[in-house]
Design a protein around this motif. Sequence first.
Motif, PDB file in Angstrom:
ATOM      1  N   UNK A  94      21.987  33.231 -59.408  1.00 45.61           N
ATOM      2  CA  UNK A  94      21.565  33.450 -58.028  1.00 45.61           C
ATOM      3  C   UNK A  94      22.791  33.738 -57.171  1.00 45.61           C
ATOM      4  N   UNK A  95      22.706  34.741 -56.285  1.00 47.91           N
ATOM      5  CA  UNK A  95      23.823  35.079 -55.420  1.00 47.91           C
ATOM      6  C   UNK A  95      23.807  34.178 -54.184  1.00 47.91           C
ATOM      7  N   UNK A  96      24.814  33.325 -54.080  1.00 48.25           N
ATOM      8  CA  UNK A  96      24.965  32.447 -52.925  1.00 48.25           C
ATOM      9  C   UNK A  96      26.021  33.049 -52.009  1.00 48.25           C
ATOM     10  N   UNK A  97      25.636  33.391 -50.789  1.00 47.91           N
ATOM     11  CA  UNK A  97      26.547  34.066 -49.867  1.00 47.91           C
ATOM     12  C   UNK A  97      27.524  33.100 -49.212  1.00 47.91           C
ATOM     13  N   UNK A  98      27.138  31.838 -49.136  1.00 52.98           N
ATOM     14  CA  UNK A  98      28.008  30.850 -48.509  1.00 52.98           C
ATOM     15  C   UNK A  98      27.213  29.631 -48.097  1.00 52.98           C
ATOM     16  N   UNK A  99      27.912  28.642 -47.586  1.00 53.15           N
ATOM     17  CA  UNK A  99      27.279  27.404 -47.153  1.00 53.15           C
ATOM     18  C   UNK A  99      27.730  27.073 -45.744  1.00 53.15           C
ATOM     19  N   UNK A 100      26.761  26.833 -44.858  1.00 52.96           N
ATOM     20  CA  UNK A 100      27.043  26.434 -43.480  1.00 52.96           C
ATOM     21  C   UNK A 100      26.813  24.930 -43.367  1.00 52.96           C
ATOM     22  N   UNK A 101      27.784  24.243 -42.755  1.00 55.41           N
ATOM     23  CA  UNK A 101      27.682  22.791 -42.612  1.00 55.41           C
ATOM     24  C   UNK A 101      27.336  22.441 -41.168  1.00 55.41           C
ATOM     25  N   UNK A 102      26.141  21.874 -40.993  1.00 61.41           N
ATOM     26  CA  UNK A 102      25.693  21.457 -39.670  1.00 61.41           C
ATOM     27  C   UNK A 102      26.014  20.002 -39.405  1.00 61.41           C
ATOM     28  N   UNK A 103      25.412  19.461 -38.361  1.00 63.43           N
ATOM     29  CA  UNK A 103      25.691  18.079 -37.970  1.00 63.43           C
ATOM     30  C   UNK A 103      25.156  17.068 -38.978  1.00 63.43           C
ATOM     31  N   UNK A 104      24.014  17.401 -39.591  1.00 59.92           N
ATOM     32  CA  UNK A 104      23.385  16.416 -40.466  1.00 59.92           C
ATOM     33  C   UNK A 104      23.134  16.906 -41.885  1.00 59.92           C
ATOM     34  N   UNK A 105      23.293  18.214 -42.114  1.00 62.04           N
ATOM     35  CA  UNK A 105      23.008  18.752 -43.442  1.00 62.04           C
ATOM     36  C   UNK A 105      23.735  20.075 -43.641  1.00 62.04           C
ATOM     37  N   UNK A 106      23.749  20.520 -44.869  1.00 64.37           N
ATOM     38  CA  UNK A 106      24.345  21.819 -45.208  1.00 64.37           C
ATOM     39  C   UNK A 106      23.226  22.820 -45.481  1.00 64.37           C
ATOM     40  N   UNK A 107      23.477  24.088 -45.192  1.00 65.07           N
ATOM     41  CA  UNK A 107      22.500  25.145 -45.462  1.00 65.07           C
ATOM     42  C   UNK A 107      23.145  26.221 -46.310  1.00 65.07           C
TER      43      UNK A 107
END
Length: 224
Positions: free
Chosen positions: A171-184
């Motif tokens: 699966x192609x994962x473009x990146x991970x964004x880290x928010x205040x309570x979880x990662x996306x």
Amino acid sequence: MNNDSVATAYTTVDGQYVHELEIKRSRFITYLRRVESEGQARALVAELRKKHFDARHHCSAFILGADRTAMRSNDDGEPSGTAGIPMLDALAKRETASGSADLSDIAAVVVRYFGGILLGAGGLVRAYSESVSSTLEAAPLLRRERLRILGVEADYAAAGRLENDLRSAGVQVLGTDYGDSAATLRVALNDDATILTGFNDRLATLTAGASHAEDLGTEWVDVR
């Protein structure tokens, strides 16, 4: 780039590539660069006019848009039809690894240093065409595909492992964004119902149902 384009994939150059040929003492230096607007293509010509200020000609051609709706060329002082059009034909008719002629978002500039020997109209056509074609043979190319983007939320502690598991599954994962309570995690998939269903099933298995995918729409993605 037109996001409403009918095309779902095309090929472009990966950044910039330069190649030089000498033909009957004239130097033909070809620059290929990825561009996404006519302004960027013209900026490349202006840049090379400054860099190669002592060259006699700076001929150019470019193709823009997933559907290749914009195609332009310029002879820059060479006899009409002997430089820009052969360059554009070399770009437009080039078959890529996809098996079709689908180059776009690409600009070519051939800088010519005259060597004192006249090539004639036919010789010029062959020289400019060969300059671009030989550069394309060696240039690094990449695919651009219009893909479905999904956002997958995960706990901080699980995000890294989930990303590795998805990448291992192809699966192609473009990146991970880290928010205040979880990662996306931002994931790109072919826009096909069967593939989307398969991904959701895999995600449920990997996370024991803890993570779900949110549809974020479609984007053009570089596929190397």
